[in-house]
Structure formats: structure tokens, C-alpha cells
Design a protein around this motif. Structure first.
Motif, PDB file in Angstrom:
ATOM      1  N   SER A   7       8.759   3.871   0.298  1.00 15.10           N
ATOM      2  CA  SER A   7       7.924   3.171  -0.672  1.00 15.10           C
ATOM      3  C   SER A   7       8.619   1.882  -1.066  1.00 15.10           C
ATOM      4  O   SER A   7       9.803   1.688  -0.763  1.00 15.10           O
ATOM      5  CB  SER A   7       7.668   4.044  -1.903  1.00 15.10           C
ATOM      6  N   GLY A   8       7.866   1.013  -1.735  1.00 16.69           N
ATOM      7  CA  GLY A   8       8.455  -0.219  -2.258  1.00 16.69           C
ATOM      8  C   GLY A   8       8.129  -1.467  -1.465  1.00 16.69           C
ATOM      9  O   GLY A   8       8.531  -2.568  -1.860  1.00 16.69           O
ATOM     10  N   GLY A   9       7.414  -1.317  -0.363  1.00 15.67           N
ATOM     11  CA  GLY A   9       7.035  -2.497   0.401  1.00 15.67           C
ATOM     12  C   GLY A   9       5.986  -3.321  -0.318  1.00 15.67           C
ATOM     13  O   GLY A   9       5.432  -2.908  -1.348  1.00 15.67           O
ATOM     14  N   ARG A  41      13.334  -1.549  11.338  1.00 17.87           N
ATOM     15  CA  ARG A  41      12.105  -2.306  11.119  1.00 17.87           C
ATOM     16  C   ARG A  41      11.472  -2.599  12.472  1.00 17.87           C
ATOM     17  O   ARG A  41      12.145  -2.638  13.501  1.00 17.87           O
ATOM     18  CB  ARG A  41      12.379  -3.580  10.331  1.00 17.87           C
ATOM     19  N   GLN A  42      10.175  -2.816  12.421  1.00 16.16           N
ATOM     20  CA  GLN A  42       9.429  -3.053  13.652  1.00 16.16           C
ATOM     21  C   GLN A  42       8.364  -4.103  13.431  1.00 16.16           C
ATOM     22  O   GLN A  42       7.526  -3.979  12.518  1.00 16.16           O
ATOM     23  CB  GLN A  42       8.805  -1.756  14.165  1.00 16.16           C
ATOM     24  N   TYR A  97       8.934  -1.280   7.771  1.00 17.12           N
ATOM     25  CA  TYR A  97      10.273  -0.741   7.587  1.00 17.12           C
ATOM     26  C   TYR A  97      10.208   0.783   7.548  1.00 17.12           C
ATOM     27  O   TYR A  97       9.371   1.366   6.852  1.00 17.12           O
ATOM     28  CB  TYR A  97      10.890  -1.288   6.301  1.00 17.12           C
ATOM     29  N   TYR A  98      11.129   1.389   8.291  1.00 13.42           N
ATOM     30  CA  TYR A  98      11.201   2.837   8.398  1.00 13.42           C
ATOM     31  C   TYR A  98      12.577   3.327   7.972  1.00 13.42           C
ATOM     32  O   TYR A  98      13.590   2.681   8.286  1.00 13.42           O
ATOM     33  CB  TYR A  98      10.985   3.292   9.833  1.00 13.42           C
ATOM     34  N   THR A 122       6.752   1.483   5.720  1.00 13.30           N
ATOM     35  CA  THR A 122       6.171   0.694   4.644  1.00 13.30           C
ATOM     36  C   THR A 122       6.197  -0.769   5.062  1.00 13.30           C
ATOM     37  O   THR A 122       7.185  -1.257   5.609  1.00 13.30           O
ATOM     38  CB  THR A 122       6.915   0.925   3.309  1.00 13.30           C
ATOM     39  N   GLN A 123       5.090  -1.468   4.807  1.00 10.82           N
ATOM     40  CA  GLN A 123       4.958  -2.853   5.247  1.00 10.82           C
ATOM     41  C   GLN A 123       5.659  -3.801   4.278  1.00 10.82           C
ATOM     42  O   GLN A 123       5.445  -3.720   3.057  1.00 10.82           O
ATOM     43  CB  GLN A 123       3.483  -3.230   5.353  1.00 10.82           C
ATOM     44  N   VAL A 124       6.449  -4.697   4.827  1.00  4.52           N
ATOM     45  CA  VAL A 124       7.041  -5.792   4.059  1.00  4.52           C
ATOM     46  C   VAL A 124       6.549  -7.101   4.668  1.00  4.52           C
ATOM     47  O   VAL A 124       6.702  -7.331   5.867  1.00  4.52           O
ATOM     48  CB  VAL A 124       8.580  -5.734   4.099  1.00  4.52           C
ATOM     49  N   THR A 125       5.943  -7.934   3.828  1.00  7.29           N
ATOM     50  CA  THR A 125       5.438  -9.220   4.278  1.00  7.29           C
ATOM     51  C   THR A 125       6.072 -10.314   3.433  1.00  7.29           C
ATOM     52  O   THR A 125       5.968 -10.291   2.200  1.00  7.29           O
ATOM     53  CB  THR A 125       3.913  -9.282   4.165  1.00  7.29           C
TER      54      THR A 125
END
Length: 128
Positions: A7-9, A41-42, A97-98, A122-125
Motif C-alpha cells: 500500500s501507499g502508492g 519494481r516493474q 512496486y512489489y 502498488t502503482q507509483v506515478t
């Protein structure tokens, strides 16, 4: 086995910060401090990049060159949670991010084949 939830993205401006959490639930007698935790991350269309590792009790950490000095990994075994504090974020940090768990005791930048259990990501942009 552990079940991991990130969580937190979210969306953040370049230069900003985010803190990701990775919380584990356990079953069948497994405990959080039996595992080292890695963050990966991917980017779509690319393989997963290992970026940070923390040992079972937090004594040892390791970072990929791409994030060293900007990201900090930590963990709180009482809360069954690991964290990734990300500062001075750049557009190239945009990714899913994993977190993942490993029984390996080797202190190294995470290698995907060493990890047995994974969160959903979780997605980070990072964008203006």
C-alpha cells in the motif's frame, strides 16, 4: 506461507516523496521474521527490477544503484510490516512496486528467482 499486501502508492510530483508499506499475514506457523524482504519494481513491457533488500531483523540492507541515497528500506517485525521510503522521486521511478519474501540469508540486491512469495503490487506515478 506469508501473504503480502502493498500500500501507499499514488501520484506524486517530481522531487516528492512516498512511503510504501508491505504488510504480511501469516498462516501455518510461519512468522514474518523468518523472511528477508525485497522490493522490486516493474515498468510495463520490462522485467522486474530488484531495488532494495532488508534482512530478517533489519540489521542488513542493500540497494540498487538506481535508488541508493534516495530510498530507505525498513521493517517493524512487531507489526509484520516492511517499508520503502522514497524521496526525491523522478519520472523514471514510475512503475508498479512489489514486495516479496525470501528465506535466503544472502545480503544482495534482490534477485527475482530468490523470492517465493509476492504481493499484488502498488502503482507509483511520478509526474507533473
Amino acid at each position: 506461507q506469508l501473504q503480502l499486501v502493498e500500500s501507499g502508492g499514488g501520484l506524486v510530483l517530481p522531487g516528492g516523496s512516498l512511503k510504501l508499506s508491505c504488510t504480511a499475514s501469516t498462516a501455518s506457523g510461519f512468522t514474518f521474521d523468518e523472511y528477508g524482504i525485497g522490493w522490486f519494481r516493474q515498468i510495463p513491457g520490462q522485467g522486474r527490477e530488484g531495488i532494495s533488500y532488508i534482512s530478517r531483523y533489519g540489521a542488513a540492507t542493500e540497494y540498487a544503484t538506481s535508488v541508493k541515497g534516495r530510498f530507505t528500506i525498513s521493517r517493524d517485525n512487531a507489526k509484520c510490516t516492511a517499508y520503502l521510503q522514497m524521496n526525491n522521486l523522478r519520472s523514471e521511478d514510475t512503475a508498479v512496486y512489489y514486495c516479496a519474501a525470501t528465506k535466503s540469508r544472502r545480503v544482495e540486491v534482490p534477485r527475482e528467482d530468490k523470492y517465493d512469495m509476492w504481493g499484488q503490487g502498488t502503482q507509483v506515478t511520478v509526474s507533473s
